[in-house]
Design an enzyme around this catalytic site. Sequence first.
Site, mmCIF file in Angstrom:
data_model
loop_
_atom_site.group_PDB
_atom_site.id
_atom_site.type_symbol
_atom_site.label_atom_id
_atom_site.label_comp_id
_atom_site.label_asym_id
_atom_site.label_seq_id
_atom_site.Cartn_x
_atom_site.Cartn_y
_atom_site.Cartn_z
ATOM 1 N N ASP A 193 3.579 -29.348 -30.338
ATOM 2 C CA ASP A 193 3.035 -29.027 -29.017
ATOM 3 C C ASP A 193 3.909 -29.478 -27.866
ATOM 4 O O ASP A 193 3.585 -29.221 -26.709
ATOM 5 C CB ASP A 193 1.642 -29.664 -28.856
ATOM 6 C CG ASP A 193 1.729 -31.172 -28.676
ATOM 7 O OD1 ASP A 193 2.536 -31.809 -29.386
ATOM 8 O OD2 ASP A 193 1.007 -31.712 -27.825
ATOM 9 N N ASP A 223 3.873 -32.210 -36.115
ATOM 10 C CA ASP A 223 4.031 -33.260 -35.119
ATOM 11 C C ASP A 223 2.740 -34.079 -35.120
ATOM 12 O O ASP A 223 1.685 -33.582 -35.532
ATOM 13 C CB ASP A 223 4.265 -32.623 -33.747
ATOM 14 C CG ASP A 223 4.215 -33.639 -32.625
ATOM 15 O OD1 ASP A 223 4.892 -34.671 -32.730
ATOM 16 O OD2 ASP A 223 3.465 -33.402 -31.659
#
Length: 645
Positions: free
Chosen positions: A528, A332
Amino acid sequence: MAQLSFTKTFQKYSDAYAAATCGILILFGWLTLSLNWIGFALLILSAAYVIGGYESTKEGLTTLWKEKELDVDLLMIVAALGAASLGLWEREYHLIIDGAVLILIFAISGALETFAMQRTEHNIRSLMAVTPDTARVIDNGEERKVDLAHLQVGDLVLVKPGEMIPIDGIILEGETTVNQAPITGESVPVDKTSGDEVFAGTLNGNGVLRLRVHQPPESSLIQRVIRLVEQAQTQAPPSQQFVERFERGYAKVIILLGVILGILPPFLFGWDWETTIYRTLIFLVVASPCALMASIMPTLLSGIASGAKQGILFKNGAQLEKIGQVNAIAFDKTGTLTQGKLEVVEIIPTAKRSRNEVLQLAAAIESGSEHPIGEAIIQAAKQANLSWEAATNIQARTGRDIIGEVAGERVTVGKVSNLPCSAELKEISHALETAGKTVVWVSLATEIIGIIAVADTLRDRAASLIASLKELDIEATVMLTGDNPHTAESVAQVLNLDRVYAQLLPEDKLTVIQNLQQKYHNVAMVGDGINDAPALAAATVGIAMGGAATDVALESADIVLMSANLEKLSHAIALGRRANRIIKQNITFALSFIFLLLVANLTGNINLPLGVIGHEGSTLLVTLNGLRLLNSSSSRSAFSLLSKK
């Protein structure tokens, strides 16, 4: 109430309690045998057999009865009872302890499996907690709260400033900025106005919104995320299915050979029945998979402990093994490769102004703003030790700019400006935007005095991590983000990533992970946010950044980098690869030694004490080999060891 709470707690951890009780009873049984209290010791060890072996016996018999299959649970029980019977017959009572230890190993395995199932349930509950339980519905001009489950397509929903948006919907009235980071991963809040779609679980800014529900609550994006996580975590991977098939095949072979050995030798080789039974029971003891079990679990537990010392949390041993097999890694962007927080990266004043003057005036106007861009400007001004006069008559225009007066002069700070400026400044602005930065124009009265560029900056160790992964022969490093392509490409170029996928929703990230798995087989995902949860759950290994990760990401992931230090990822891979090498060594040794013991037993070249020594010795050796990972120097040098492969 206390009684009910205790009952629920006991039921939740019953497998763990059974394993712990079995272990304690084995210890007391061994102590009482040492004191020659035979009767008392046999009573204690019998209790250990019953408590530790109940679940395995039930599962083994259930599988035999319903599926007509033999599995390793039933083999374990037969081997343990065989050891106990042989121990009673020959008065070799330590064999009863051997059988009890075998039962203890399987009891611990069952407790770990139960824990994994409970973690999956907790993951789903964490996702469900993201959205509120109720929504404000406008019905005939009146506002009332309604449970989300009762919402219908076409209902009008009111969302006030600062509230979590409860449902996917289309904006009918209102303008605002929406923080979509939990769902899409976008680092900058998105401007929303009439006709735009908003998602449940995102945070409304300072506008009042009227939404029309355009799909059932169960079809919302967050609900699809929940279903994707649930599906990904409950589906057994191919490797696990292979292990289960191997265990059942092994059990069938050993049981079949045990039956043959207990019947045919008197007719084929002229053995007497006492010798036949003796050899059969030795066979069940030496063929029991204690050494095979010890080949894996101590190694993985040692690796987990070693990783914890370095701030790498492996949620179970399987993930330590899998991280060492990874061929590709997807990241990400926001909060993983980047800090997840906007910072001022460039201040370009016009010829007549200074950098501090531009920043000072912008900070004066943004002091009344809660927008992340405004917070970044204020923080930069504070770091430069600037002070400013309070602005008055502040007016924010959603999606455009914020206007105010400083010392009686009109100051405008915004994303766009219609005032004339030099071609050079326009060119600089375009270059900054192409590089993925957000440009803010600052004007005083009718004069543009400069531009400020803000961006989500890279983590300090992001570049060195990608370089180290390439040294580890990772075949592909990929970035998945909900951000725009310009920002994504600029980050990828700086980090030298192999591939970039931008403007992705959570389900899109999951699709990319699945496609990568078809090509590279073992794929890790590092993230996250809530938007990363399905991809984290579906990847071969999901890795969460511990410092800034959401609760859902932490729960969905298999590995957590507790200090949010990206360089720990390369250490985790190195540790996993070393653990896999030790496991292969152990399995090869264990199977070879079991084979030698079986041959020695059939040829009559081994007696009971030697069989026990060989069985326990091989188990001890593979255990000690696995415990090498506990050596702190070994764990620290794990990365360097890979260069010698």
